[in-house]
Scaffold this motif. Structure first.
Motif, mmCIF file in Angstrom:
data_model
loop_
_atom_site.group_PDB
_atom_site.id
_atom_site.type_symbol
_atom_site.label_atom_id
_atom_site.label_comp_id
_atom_site.label_asym_id
_atom_site.label_seq_id
_atom_site.Cartn_x
_atom_site.Cartn_y
_atom_site.Cartn_z
ATOM 1 N N GLU A 159 -15.486 23.621 43.467
ATOM 2 C CA GLU A 159 -14.550 23.126 44.484
ATOM 3 C C GLU A 159 -13.906 24.295 45.210
ATOM 4 O O GLU A 159 -13.527 25.296 44.598
ATOM 5 N N LYS A 160 -13.747 24.130 46.534
ATOM 6 C CA LYS A 160 -13.033 25.135 47.327
ATOM 7 C C LYS A 160 -11.893 24.449 48.055
ATOM 8 O O LYS A 160 -11.971 23.253 48.351
ATOM 9 N N VAL A 161 -10.862 25.211 48.334
ATOM 10 C CA VAL A 161 -9.743 24.659 49.090
ATOM 11 C C VAL A 161 -9.271 25.720 50.091
ATOM 12 O O VAL A 161 -9.223 26.909 49.769
ATOM 13 N N GLU A 167 -9.352 31.320 51.384
ATOM 14 C CA GLU A 167 -10.207 30.286 50.808
ATOM 15 C C GLU A 167 -10.190 30.475 49.294
ATOM 16 O O GLU A 167 -10.514 31.558 48.799
ATOM 17 N N THR A 169 -11.587 29.383 45.578
ATOM 18 C CA THR A 169 -12.628 28.718 44.795
ATOM 19 C C THR A 169 -12.060 28.475 43.411
ATOM 20 O O THR A 169 -11.575 29.404 42.762
ATOM 21 N N ILE A 170 -12.133 27.219 42.963
ATOM 22 C CA ILE A 170 -11.466 26.870 41.712
ATOM 23 C C ILE A 170 -12.477 26.912 40.580
ATOM 24 O O ILE A 170 -13.396 26.089 40.522
ATOM 25 N N GLU A 174 -6.828 23.024 38.338
ATOM 26 C CA GLU A 174 -6.472 22.391 39.608
ATOM 27 C C GLU A 174 -5.615 23.321 40.450
ATOM 28 O O GLU A 174 -4.707 23.986 39.940
ATOM 29 N N GLY A 177 -4.376 20.398 44.773
ATOM 30 C CA GLY A 177 -4.962 19.061 44.789
ATOM 31 C C GLY A 177 -6.457 19.006 44.546
ATOM 32 O O GLY A 177 -7.030 17.923 44.462
ATOM 33 N N SER A 178 -7.130 20.160 44.451
ATOM 34 C CA SER A 178 -8.563 20.174 44.146
ATOM 35 C C SER A 178 -8.774 20.573 42.696
ATOM 36 O O SER A 178 -8.077 21.463 42.175
ATOM 37 N N ILE A 179 -9.746 19.929 42.055
ATOM 38 C CA ILE A 179 -9.946 20.116 40.619
ATOM 39 C C ILE A 179 -11.371 20.567 40.346
ATOM 40 O O ILE A 179 -12.331 19.967 40.837
ATOM 41 N N SER A 180 -11.518 21.596 39.539
ATOM 42 C CA SER A 180 -12.842 22.043 39.096
ATOM 43 C C SER A 180 -13.423 21.046 38.100
ATOM 44 O O SER A 180 -12.688 20.440 37.314
#
Ligand code: MN
Length: 313
Positions: A159-161, A167, A169-170, A174, A177-180
């Motif tokens: 996941e990237k946010v 930028e 990268t997870i 989390e 709000g984005s979760i690996s």
């Protein structure tokens, strides 16, 4: 080489996480050799054993992978931890005693859970020759899983946010709000931040402690300059962090709930007591089934005695 963690890496006094401390505390990494590659060991160090559940962080390279020189670490055991491999350049093949064989490239994640015991090797692929640059990290497993079965995961995409001038990268956990999708046994986070010139503000979790490891370029935060070879501990009690990058920079953000248990680390083992480490050391020396067999062309790495066994009676 006596292995990744020895007496030089451990704090003189064992301390559990203390009250909220919102200070940027920069410590110098120790230069160490792993195989034939020089690494900057950010964790553990004499002042700090863990950041959340993160308990080991080696930053290697950039260096050249050639036929004679590079990442070639023969079979060795682990217990009580997860290994997290993250590359900025190059490619490495992972082999383990579960039968996994997996090439990893930049942007991908290899996550091996050791539990009660596993063995693995990290090798050059033989066909890649060029720059190798990356991080080898460990996550301490909690008591709930640390005696459990071993496992291996490869994540080809993460996941990237997008954040302001950044930028992210997870790798695990989390962020914004984005979760690996990577397994985690405790509440922790690891993210690679690719920063453009200017200011970036990243959201944090107030009860987590955090640290930064710069892998390229450099950032300034709260008046402190953070460069490769530093561990910048941020403490707890923050809802966000603002940093400034003068150009392109890469920063690893590590964080999590302060680890509630005292860990004892020696060589490639994370435990709680010397007895556990002595037993694991004997099992590896005896080539017992506990750690299994790795189908690697490299010789296995032999274990020697921990510092407590070397002291005269
Ligand atoms: Mn390893």
């Amino acid at each position: 080489m006596s292995g990744p963690v020895d007496a030089r890496d451990m704090p003189a006094r064992e301390e559990l996480a203390t009250a909220e401390v919102r200070v940027v505390d920069v410590s110098e990494s120790r230069l160490a050799e792993v195989g034939s590659v020089e690494v900057r060991r950010a964790l553990p160090n004499r002042r700090r054993r863990t950041v959340g559940a993160w308990c080991f962080c080696d930053h290697f390279g950039p260096t050249r992978q050639t036929h004679e020189h590079g990442i070639d670490i023969g079979p060795h055991p682990h217990m009580g931890l997860q290994t997290v491999t993250w590359l900025l350049a190059g490619e490495v093949v992972h082999r383990d005693s579960l039968g996994s064989e997996q090439i990893i490239r930049p942007g991908q994640l290899n996550l091996m859970t050791a539990g009660h015991g596993v063995a693995h090797s990290e090798e050059g692929t033989g066909r890649y020759h060029g720059t190798v640059h990356g991080l080898q990290l460990w996550v301490a497993q909690p008591s709930a899983t640390r005696q459990g079965p071993a496992a291996f995961e490869h994540h080809g995409e993460l996941e990237k946010v997008d954040l302001e001038n950044c930028e992210a990268t997870i790798l695990v956990g989390e962020l914004a709000g984005s979760i690996s999708g990577a397994r985690r046994d405790t509440d922790h986070i690891g993210a690679d931040l690719s920063l453009r010139q200017g200011h970036t503000t990243i959201p944090l979790v107030r009860v987590f402690e955090y640290a930064l490891v710069v892998t390229e370029g450099g950032v300034t935060t709260e008046g402190k300059d953070v460069r490769p070879g530093h561990l910048a501990h941020l403490g707890t009690g923050r809802d966000e962090l603002t940093m400034r990058s003068d150009g392109g920079s890469r920063v690893l953000l590590l964080g999590g709930t302060p680890f509630p248990e005292r860990v004892l680390m020696w060589w490639n083992f994370v435990a709680r007591t010397r007895d556990e480490i002595d037993a694991a050391r004997e099992d590896w020396a005896d080539d017992s089934d506990r750690f299994g067999h790795v189908a690697s062309p490299l010789p296995r790495i032999e274990v020697d005695s921990p510092w407590w066994a070397l002291k005269s009676p």
